[in-house]
Enzyme design. Structure first.
Site, PDB file in Angstrom:
ATOM      1  N   CYS A   2      47.814  42.319  38.320  1.00 49.23           N
ATOM      2  CA  CYS A   2      47.805  43.174  39.511  1.00 49.23           C
ATOM      3  C   CYS A   2      48.505  44.287  38.010  1.00 49.23           C
ATOM      4  CB  CYS A   2      48.994  42.712  39.898  1.00 49.23           C
ATOM      5  SG  CYS A   2      48.231  42.072  41.446  1.00 49.23           S
ATOM      6  N   TRP A  74      45.913  43.788  42.945  1.00 48.81           N
ATOM      7  CA  TRP A  74      44.611  42.990  43.346  1.00 48.81           C
ATOM      8  C   TRP A  74      44.725  41.541  43.444  1.00 48.81           C
ATOM      9  CZ3 TRP A  74      41.720  38.800  41.348  1.00 48.81           C
ATOM     10  CH2 TRP A  74      40.122  38.356  41.905  1.00 48.81           C
ATOM     11  N   ASN A  98      52.830  40.066  38.793  1.00 49.44           N
ATOM     12  CA  ASN A  98      51.652  39.993  38.623  1.00 49.44           C
ATOM     13  C   ASN A  98      51.074  38.496  38.458  1.00 49.44           C
ATOM     14  OD1 ASN A  98      48.786  40.413  37.168  1.00 49.44           O
ATOM     15  ND2 ASN A  98      49.511  40.616  35.199  1.00 49.44           N
ATOM     16  N   GLY A  99      50.231  37.914  38.726  1.00 49.26           N
ATOM     17  CA  GLY A  99      50.106  36.338  38.199  1.00 49.26           C
ATOM     18  C   GLY A  99      49.575  35.625  39.218  1.00 49.26           C
ATOM     19  N   LYS A 483      25.973  44.632  33.175  1.00 50.82           N
ATOM     20  CA  LYS A 483      26.624  45.691  33.703  1.00 50.82           C
ATOM     21  C   LYS A 483      25.802  46.074  34.904  1.00 50.82           C
ATOM     22  CE  LYS A 483      29.666  47.215  30.669  1.00 50.82           C
ATOM     23  NZ  LYS A 483      30.239  45.850  30.741  1.00 50.82           N
ATOM     24  N   GLU A 486      27.834  44.239  38.185  1.00 47.70           N
ATOM     25  CA  GLU A 486      28.770  44.892  38.532  1.00 47.70           C
ATOM     26  C   GLU A 486      29.013  45.738  39.039  1.00 47.70           C
ATOM     27  OE1 GLU A 486      31.942  44.003  35.416  1.00 47.70           O
ATOM     28  OE2 GLU A 486      30.735  45.106  33.919  1.00 47.70           O
ATOM     29  N   HIS A 502       9.487  29.121  30.028  1.00 42.66           N
ATOM     30  CA  HIS A 502      10.456  27.913  30.379  1.00 42.66           C
ATOM     31  C   HIS A 502      10.869  28.173  32.101  1.00 42.66           C
ATOM     32  CE1 HIS A 502       9.691  26.647  26.540  1.00 42.66           C
ATOM     33  NE2 HIS A 502      10.137  27.211  25.787  1.00 42.66           N
ATOM     34  N   LYS A 602      39.951  45.301  35.907  1.00 44.89           N
ATOM     35  CA  LYS A 602      40.005  45.938  34.136  1.00 44.89           C
ATOM     36  C   LYS A 602      40.518  44.565  33.443  1.00 44.89           C
ATOM     37  CE  LYS A 602      38.697  47.993  30.726  1.00 44.89           C
ATOM     38  NZ  LYS A 602      37.308  48.486  30.733  1.00 44.89           N
TER      39      LYS A 602
END
Length: 607
Positions: A2, A74, A98-99, A483, A486, A502, A602
């Site tokens: 965050c 987030w 944040n956390g 890439k 996501e 294989h 990010k």
């Protein structure tokens, strides 16, 4: 993951908080909110979704006050809805966080037994109500915050604001970054220096376990034991200029087109184009004496580290372990006496990589970080740091930072090889010369945009995609798959081409594009043979190669895109660019949020 910002200022706080949050939006975008002190009382505005929604709320209902805190979220605990958006708190205290507070359930049960009534499922509200309980018992803000901090476990960065204390914030960190900014008669708090750059360039960083009392006169710092300590104030190199997209549609598109300049700037730090020689700064270990290296990172940075492993083992003949940081920190491997480690990160704040750093340091390893942010925790806590010169990277999917990491690792491999005498001067010059060609070739690849966009139109129709490469291009195949996953939400896998028979060959049919990284060189014939096996089973081969390899691949490949010819040593750097560009165009065609893909942030500062 965050973004946190706080201000004790002389101007209205809300517009400044909003602008700082715009620079932190890459850290979280499920919801956002701000709170200020208005006539001594806490008032807040929050909104679900992107930061623009909060801006609209503030336009409809402006928020006065010169002291405030803000947050982009987030979600970790609780759904990403307005009710769970920060700031959280009571009439006495407001908190942004944040956390993750790991013992929040236990504390919540304890507080509910004391009569607390919770409004959300968030761990942050638990901390706010714990502080509030101490305030209700008559504690001053400093005492209440200190008492609450002693009770919580986990990783967190916190900023707190108190009713009736209009010129005060309290900030704390454990396992998540937090900075204090010094202005003229005002002070700031932010998750990183980028957020504070328009407000001040004078920054102090809280160290692990620190908490600070911030007022317009400055900041008083305390360590985890409550002892008052000094923390250095330094000038950040970051500019306060607006971070914009320019004429590009997305930050990612802009950052893809910055590959040539970023590669040139990064290589210029470590490579002399005139003498074709690599010049490394003083390192925290002697590559001649080190018996073993550990490379660790997360996400794309780990894939850069895997390429670095190929290079360092091949040129310097140093045994290298490459581990995902989230596994290394719990695997607790035996570490070689006198060994060293290389950590790779764009932000320098990645939680798992920071935990790996501590494990490696405690195990007696000398730690060198390859990082894009010189003021980051990782750069400060490593024994040494080599900087990539990528500038701010706002798009969640790493692009220019990834190729800059590869450039630094390539220079390290050449430097290590020369120091150990495992490559001669002529070979070193040849490899360095290949690196000097990379920025120009990167620009030439960007001119292939129309061809890659046409390829993307075919890939966008697929449900599954396979990326193949061999040797040092195998991690680049994995980067291409990462890439695509996501950004476009298409299932994709990256494999060593020789491993296809294989297992993965069972997936091959006419609906599965096979993206091949197949430049001419020592492994070309073997890779081409693997691709023919896939083509014989109906696979749609789409290859990136060079002019020498193109004729052979065109015999069976559906599409072939020619990249500039370059020494095989530098091929991974060049091939990273088209696979990133391909993923970008597929995402645009599918209409996904290119800069902020769902569920991603990010800077991953929580485990």
């Amino acid at each position: 993951m965050c973004g946190i910002v706080g201000v004790v200022g002389v101007e209205p706080a809300a517009p400044r908080l909003l602008e700082a949050l715009r620079r932190l939006e890459y850290r979280g975008y499920d919801s956002a909110g701000v709170a200020t002190l208005v006539n001594g009382h806490i008032e807040r505005r929050r909104a679900e979704g992107k930061l623009g929604n909060l801006a609209a709320v503030l336009e409809r209902a402006p928020l006065p006050g010169t002291t405030g805190i803000g947050h982009t979220r987030w979600a970790t605990h609780g759904a990403p809805v307005e009710r769970n958006a920060h700031p959280h708190g009571t009439a006495r205290v407001s908190v942004v966080h944040n956390g993750i507070i790991e013992n929040h359930a236990e504390l919540r049960e304890e507080l509910e037994a004391r009569g607390a009534e919770f409004e959300t499922e968030t761990d942050t509200e638990t901390f706010a109500r714990l502080v509030d309980w101490h305030l209700a018992q008559g504690a001053a803000p400093e005492q209440a915050a200190a008492a609450a901090l002693k009770r919580v476990h986990g990783a967190f960065a916190l900023a707190m604001m108190f009713a009736g204390h209009p010129r005060k914030l309290i900030a704390a960190r454990q396992g998540a970054p937090l900075a204090i900014g010094y202005g003229e008669g005002e002070m700031f708090v932010g998750s990183d220096a980028l957020a504070l750059a328009p407000l001040t360039r004078r920054i102090a960083y809280l160290e692990e376990g620190d908490w600070a009392v911030v007022s317009e006169d400055g900041a008083r710092f305390f360590d985890a034991a409550g002892n008052e300590v000094e923390r250095q104030v330094r000038l950040t190199s970051l500019s306060g200029a607006a971070v914009g997209k320019g004429n590009f549609r997305h930050f990612m598109e802009k950052e893809l087109h910055e590959h040539p300049a970023v590669l040139g700037d990064t290589l210029h730090q470590y490579l002399d184009p005139g003498t074709r020689s690599v010049s490394l700064p003083a390192l925290p270990f002697d590559p001649v004496l080190v018996p073993r290296l550990t490379i660790t990172a997360c996400g794309s940075a780990f894939l850069a580290g895997q390429v670095g492993r190929y290079w360092i083992e091949g040129l310097a003949r140093i045994p290298v372990d490459a581990d995902v940081a989230s596994e290394l920190r719990y695997r607790e491997p035996p570490l070689a006496q006198g060994g060293a480690a290389i950590l790779v990160s764009q932000s320098g704040e990645t939680a798992d990589t920071m935990a790996a750093l501590k494990l490696l340091r405690d195990g007696g390893q000398k730690v060198l970080s390859v990082v894009n942010v010189p003021e980051s925790t990782m750069a400060r806590e490593s024994h040494g740091a080599l900087l990539t010169v990528a500038g701010p990277e706002i798009g969640v999917a790493s692009t220019k930072a990834f190729t800059a990491q590869l450039a630094v690792l390539a220079c390290l491999a050449i430097g290590f090889g020369r120091a150990r005498g495992t490559i001669g001067e002529d070979t070193a010059r040849q490899l360095a010369a290949a690196l000097t060609e990379v920025p120009g070739h990167a620009a030439a690849i960007l001119e292939k945009d129309a061809e890659i966009r046409a390829l993307a139109a075919e890939v966008a129709k697929a449900r599954d995609v396979l990326f193949l490469g061999r040797g040092s291009l195998m991690p680049i195949a994995m980067e291409g798959a990462l890439k695509l996953k996501e950004l476009s939400y298409i299932h994709a896998e990256g494999y060593a081409a020789g491993e296809m028979k294989h297992g993965p060959i069972a997936l091959i049919d006419s609906a599965v594009p096979v993206i091949a990284l197949c430049p001419s060189g020592p492994l070309f014939e073997k890779t081409a043979s693997n691709l023919q096996e896939a083509a014989a089973r109906g696979g749609r081969i789409m290859a990136f190669t060079d002019p020498q390899g193109a004729p052979a691949l065109r015999r069976f490949a559906e599409q072939v895109i020619e990249l500039p010819a370059i020494h095989p040593f530098a091929a991974p750097i060049l091939h990273a660019i088209p696979v990133q560009l391909l993923a970008y165009h597929v995402a645009v065609l599918k209409g996904t949020d290119v800069d902020q893909p769902r569920n991603l942030a990010k800077s991953v500062t929580v485990e």
